[in-house]
Design a protein around this motif. Structure first.
Motif: not given
Length: 474
Positions: A7, A9, A147, A149, A297, A300, A304, A316, A318, A321, A324
């Motif tokens: 969850r 970022s 995605a 993570g 990752y 991304f 951001v 962010l 989903p 995310r 990106y």
């Protein structure tokens, strides 16, 4: 699945969500470095003219020196609970950090592309679809894993570290059945430029992890020892990369011209045919998946970070995310498809370019964090362009520009060679200049700054309003 998908970022990881031990950095970075691109990096030192003996020694020095710098960045993760490039706002300003971030994003796309070329060859052979579909398929799997993570990234590192370590032992034994180790190391002719090239290749490999290494230590408990984080990160990264690069140097020495342009097929050919060949193609893809997920990752996070400095957004959903990550995947895949036929030369120049771009950033970040701020940052202010660190910090931006320019006379690449390279016998020492000059200059200019708080200020929700700015005695 909800507990697996990340969850967070670029926001601070709260203490209630911290977990794990510093040993996780060893398994992650071991797995990330036991892979085909590191093999090719080691092979480059031999392909471009060095004997394997001095190439291996030069690679070791580069991995230790660059790895130590990289591990110092890793130690920031548990302390701050933030992705690596967010902390650059304390030096460059909330918006000024976008300047080095732009180069960082180029790095991620380039590494995504280079990894996809090699892994795409393996996937193409494994699925019998060919290189281009293999590259696209590999990119899609990478995007999905990125995605999800943090947790899946560390899980991949553990699995890849174990599987690839066993595989590299097997491949090493097969290589030494084809060629005597004494024969591979027999060429002891020393060339300073080639020796420095080997050091630079390995150092650039390690330093390129610096802009995202803390992304993967930031969930560790705040009480985690910085020394433990440093040593486990350095051990895993240096061991994994040196293992892979040594194998690559020896393979290139044994294969000669047969290695260049056929790296994946040559390595798989060492293991045999049939089921074993299929397994080796799978291992190559698995090893590259780990590092390509790290790059995606990290890209991304960097995008951001750069954009949020202007928009003020930290959280962010989903869909954002995924957007990106999809952007990085598409750009990296396009570069991979365009450059796959001239991989080795392009990759060498790309590595040396990265070294030029990131050594000044690394020097500034480490001097500020350890020597000037003394590991004390105001974390809420890192998101406020009107706060303690401001929008643009011209001292750091100016030093960064000087650091870039100072390297150019010493830089040797395919597309540009500096005027001081020939007087040094062709040696490329730009990375040493890129570390030393910005580190000293930034310390001289910023040592009297009083922006550091008296103690680390965590989140606005957990602390009262920031104290008035106080004089720092550092």
């Amino acid at each position: 699945m909800a507990g697996v998908v990340e969850r967070r970022s670029i926001d601070v990881v709260p203490d209630s969500e911290r977990y794990g031990t510093a040993f996780s950095q060893f398994t992650l970075w071991l797995g990330a470095n036991l892979q085909i691109t590191a093999v090719v990096t080691g092979a480059l030192a031999v392909v471009f003219g060095s004997g394997a003996f001095w190439a291996v020694i030069g690679l070791l020095l580069g991995n230790l020196l660059g790895g130590a710098v990289m591990a110092l960045h890793s130690a920031q993760g548990p302390r701050l609970g933030l992705p690596q490039m967010i902390s650059s706002r304390a030096q460059f300003g909330v918006r000024g950090a976008a300047v080095p971030l732009a180069l960082v994003i180029v790095m991620y796309i380039g590494f995504f592309a280079s990894g996809s070329v090699l892994a795409g060859q393996a996937v193409g052979e494994l699925t019998h679809l060919g290189d281009t579909p293999g590259i696209v398929l590999f990119a899609l799997v990478t995007a999905v894993a990125a995605a999800i993570g943090y947790r899946v990234i560390h899980a991949l590192g553990r699995v890849a570290g174990l599987v690839c370590a066993v595989t590299f032992v097997y491949l090493g034994a097969r290589l030494l059945q084809r060629a005597e180790l004494s024969e591979l190391l027999a060429d002891r002719a020393f060339s300073l430029p080639l020796f420095l090239l080997a050091i630079s290749l390995a150092a650039s490999w390690q330093l390129a992890f610096g802009p995202y290494v803390a992304d993967y230590s930031r969930y560790l408990p705040r009480s985690t020892s910085a020394r433990a984080t440093f040593w486990w990160t350095l051990s895993g990264s240096a061991l994994g990369s040196q293992w892979s690069m040594t194998f690559g140097a020896l393979a290139a020495a044994a294969a000669g011209p047969a290695f260049t342009g056929h790296e994946v097929n040559y390595i798989v050919g060492l293991g045999g045919a049939g089921v074993m060949a299929s397994f080796l193609y799978f291992v190559i893809a698995l090893g590259k998946l780990t590092i390509n997920v790290l790059n995606t990752y990290g890209g991304f996070m960097s995008m951001v970070t750069g954009i949020s400095g202007f928009r003020g957004q930290r959280l962010l959903g989903p869909r954002a995310r995924a957007a990106y990550i999809a952007g990085i995947m598409v750009a990296g895949t396009a570069v991979a498809l365009i450059g796959k036929d001239s991989f080795l030369t392009s990759f060498k120049d790309f590595l040396l370019f990265l070294l030029t771009a990131f050594t000044p950033w690394s020097a500034i970040n480490l001097v500020d964090y350890y020597l000037i701020a003394k590991e004390r940052y105001d974390l809420p202010a890192l998101s406020d362009p009107n706060g303690r660190y401001g929008a643009w910090r011209w001292k750091a931006l100016s030093v960064y520009a000087v650091g870039l320019a100072a390297q150019l006379p010493f830089l040797a690449t395919h597309f540009y060679t500096g005027p001081l390279v020939d007087p040094l016998g062709g040696a490329d020492i730009s990375w040493l200049v890129g570390l030393a000059v910005p580190a000293l200059l930034y310390w001289l200019l910023a040592r009297d700054d009083d922006t550091a708080p008296e103690h680390t200020i965590l989140t606005a929700e957990r602390t009262p309003e920031p104290r008035p700015q106080t004089q720092d005695t550092a």
